[in-house]
Design a protein around this motif. Sequence first.
Motif, short mmCIF file in Angstrom:
data_model
loop_
_atom_site.label_atom_id
_atom_site.label_comp_id
_atom_site.label_asym_id
_atom_site.label_seq_id
_atom_site.Cartn_x
_atom_site.Cartn_y
_atom_site.Cartn_z
N PRO A 242 0.79 -1.21 0.00
CA PRO A 242 0.00 0.00 0.00
C PRO A 242 0.83 1.26 0.00
CG PRO A 242 -0.12 -1.15 2.09
CD PRO A 242 0.67 -1.99 1.19
N CYS A 243 0.22 2.27 -0.48
CA CYS A 243 0.78 3.58 -0.34
C CYS A 243 -0.43 4.42 -0.11
CB CYS A 243 1.49 4.01 -1.61
SG CYS A 243 0.63 5.25 -2.49
N GLY A 244 -0.29 5.65 0.17
CA GLY A 244 -1.51 6.39 0.36
C GLY A 244 -1.39 7.64 -0.41
N GLY B 251 1.13 4.52 5.58
CA GLY B 251 0.01 4.64 4.66
C GLY B 251 -0.66 3.30 4.50
N SER B 252 -1.74 3.28 3.79
CA SER B 252 -2.45 2.03 3.59
C SER B 252 -3.19 2.11 2.27
CB SER B 252 -3.42 1.80 4.75
OG SER B 252 -4.40 0.83 4.39
#
Lengths: 372, 784
Positions: free
Chosen positions: A3-5, A211-212
Amino acid sequence: MPPCGAGVDRSSHSMDKSITLPPDEIFRNLENAKRFAIDIGGSLTKLAYYSTVQHKVAKVRSFDHTAKETEGDPLYEISMQEEVSARLHFIKFENAYIETCLDFIKDHLVNTDTKVIKATGGGAHKFKDLIEKKLKLRVDKEDEMTCLIKGCNFVLRNITHEAFVYAKHADSEFRFQNTHPDIFPYLLINIGSGVSIFKVESEDTFERVGGSSIGGGTFWGLGALLTKTKRFDELLQLASKGQHTNVDMLVKDIYGGSYGSLGLTGDLIASSFGKSATPDKEFSKEDMAKSLLHMISNDIGQLACLYARLHNLTRVYFGGFFIRGHPVTMHTITYSINFFTKGEVQALFLRHEGYLGTIGAFLKGAEEDSRP
Amino acid sequence: MAAESERVDRSSHSMDKSITLPPNEIFRNLENAKRFAIDIGGSLTKLAYYSTVQHKVAKVRSFDHTAKDTEDDPLYEISMQEEILARLHFIKFENAYIETCLDFIKDHLVNTDTKVIKATGGGAHKFKDLIEKKLKLRVDKEDEMTCLIKGCNFVLRNIPHEAFVYVKHADSEFRFQNTHPDIFPYLLINIGSGVSIIKVESEDTFERVGGSSIGGGTFWGLGALLTKTKRFDELLQLASKGQHTSVDMLVKDIYGGSYGSLGLTGDLIASSFGKSATADKEFSKEDMAKSLLHMISNDIGQLACLYARLHNLTRVYFGGFFIRGHPVTMHTITYSINFFTKGEVQALFLRHEGYLGTIGAFLKGAEEDNPNQYSWGENYAGSSGLMSTSPDLNPMQRARSGTFDMLEMDRLERQLVNLPLLQDPSSYVPDTVDLSEDALAREYWLYCFEEALDGVVKRAVASQPDLPEAAERAEKFRHKYLHKLQTLRHQPFAYGSLTVRSLLDTREHCLNEFNFPDPYSKIKQRENDMALKYFQKAVKSLEELSWEQRQFALVRGLLAGNVFDWGAKAVSDVLESDPEFGFEQAKRQLEERPWLVDAYDQWLERLKGPPHKCALFFVDNSGIDIILGVFPFVRELLCRGTEVVLASNSSPALNDVTNNELQILTERIAAMDSVIRSAVKEDRLTLVQSGSSSPCLDLSRLDKVLAGVVRERHTDLVIIEGMGRAIHTNYYAMLSCESLKMAVIKNSWLADRLGGKLFSVVFKYEVPPDKKHTTLDHVPVTPS
């Protein structure tokens, strides 16, 4: 893969064209506008400009009382004068109106010597050509996260009662917070399509600590697949009417009650969507949407709480299109934060959360102008 | 509303009824079973019971030699006796078979006075009535988490290579971890329907520090809704074929590339299912399942990493039905943990993860037996091994029966601990070559063990001439071991890392299983008798040599003696075809110096210095090796003033001398030799059991008594002899004192590998860096 946000939302749903903006009410004082900034998200455009406003002010002037002292004379005289003051304007409108708005701005932009418009947001590159063509201004892109944080610092410092706690069942749902003299450090959870978690330590020091990928886009995307409902707001509507307990497996569904030795009450969700694994029954759209909303809000709440503990922070602000004033999401996030931190951390929301990016972009431009 | 976790899976998918379990193969030794425990999950039932197994053991008993000493009488007599062993049985089968299984158990449960069955798992209350009705046992429920942790502690402590790291693209996907002497503290992430995160600080101290509702049930539930696929395994199958990038929104989908200033690469998932929000297209089941799997695994990975950091823990174990050996899941979890911790925390998985609950429940019920006071060993003969139920990996097993899995653990007579002289117990790896990582070596050794099987069967039959059914049992042994070899060919990781040691140990376990406790007993007896006759002569000829000549002759004698090894194929061929193959001949056969590994000069220099305080000697074979090789060498050490501790196997393996045999031999030699006699009398020569019954040597699992003796006597020299103990294992073992590793390479393939030839000599003398100066001080200074 992980994930990144990213704080960006985007949508291409068609707007209701019969509603028209009243541009002259919105774009005030455009004649003298200078320093433009624009933040184009997936569905909303936020425009900022600075202009001078001619104001009538009432001035008082004292008479000279030493010369002669007449009883009937007033103490001072009053006169109306013109004064020029500086004002910041921020306007938010749906992306569907962007062309109309740009046209209006172009027609009314007379006295400006501005050559540049600061732009940020995921949509900035998409509309770059259109803006440059219409306004004859050079689009100058600014880093989204930097703008977001700058804007956040600005509103926290300058607007009284900017932040609030959301309490669904209280007499007053919004509990506004007093402005703290020292706003740092704080954690900003920006829930766009994904989730970005920033630790902000000073005006210029911030770090994306986590982040998610489970964010607003996930609610929207999975929600659309599960319910065939394509609009974000409609999904939230559905969720507000659903019962998550039909879809989720609760602690009591497994243990017949609470799991006392671990301190888990029977009503806790043991497994999101745990009931939909095996029974061959249909689940209502409302129930699925509600379960999804809880799943995502709880997850973000837990992550926020863990990052807050890990970085020793107690002030946690939430923003992004997933929040943006939606009572349902504010409620579930608040609930989750309370659960995970046992009340030690409060979920704080911002009145002007939607403007953070454009405020930040505007400030970036202003800083550059004032540089020698 | 918020998250919790439980380790229960549940499903109601119908089983393939045409597949039946072979109950008498599975529920072994039920007759004497006592103490039952059961863990009923959503789809799998795990049963545990404790039973006693009657085993034939070969006992040696010395004759009374004082009365009359006839030349032709054997030194000792061998008798077969029955011995009772304690064994733990664990069986895992699908819930669909529960009724059949309960019936079978009821019918075979004869000698038990058990009144209670310990039960745990979410399904325990569902099947309570059925169990009570069928078995007439009272169901006694135990707390699930407590059982889980208890079970986890037990396997981490008792099963070597229990934990492993999963590496998808490596030669060997499973990297087994060494048993840490101290298993605490650790974090256990149990992914059942939901997720529980438990911090374990000691045997009895654990805390559920967190959890999440996004777990296996979410994958299953959302997966079922999205793909209309109801079976968990099928969902995983779908996921393994999908492309998450068509459903997920990546960083590059938003920014056109990476988001450099935040260090986010373009391929990172910005938003799970972000593309399905607006695109008006159909998504494939495979892609959605993959995206879902990534979403959940990443989320759990991030939570695990945050809790690990928050509690300052580096060991994180994953378990629960979401993991249960599924390669796709293990891969995504591992990836996610690596991403979030930048490699600081490793995701560890457990071979017997599915059994933790039932092991724990069993232990709860057996606390009066103090099971934690004993050491336990995995019985390779009775255990299925990792992934026995994975249809992908083991089509053979799948076709044979339903998916069931067994684990058997023997209670060891002795408590096992680390050798106190290991330089770093946590990094000690006994085995020299990991065959699961070395495909060529694996091929060779599997072939080699298969080739040697005929000979082993023949010898097993010959060892029991009086028992007519021996041939039949030997055939059963052959079948079982062959099947194990086949399994290991498919799943080299079934019992942890595949090594020559595990192949040898599996063979010993299988032989014992079919009551061939000591196929070499008679051969050993004959060789011991024969060698004893030459002992005095050998000692006498050594004493005639000068000091320096004698030191070399002792080493050569020891090496030559070690050539006599029925375990090695090349030697057993010669021995069987030419019984006259003598000691002198063996010496001639030895490689001339310089040897393949030759530290003899350093050793000789050391001998010129002061004597060692105490030498610990791990001995190898019976006969010429121990009597004509080891004893003269020991005798010389004793004469120098060095105490000697002889460590031999607790029970038989190949022709290795056992502790019982060595006691008799020592008595006899003491009767002939005054040096040995006074040393025994004055307690300067001590015999200890190694605690092992393997032809190899694991210095991290040795008899506690041995460890005590080593410590008390300030042991400063460790001697390890033979191919199994000094080359297949411990070749690279680092000790905190001086060590001598001696062996003759009796396998041409291995010789080739090491750059030598058949009968090449390894003579490795090592001094740990921090001891070097002290020994150098004592080396006499000779003018140059």
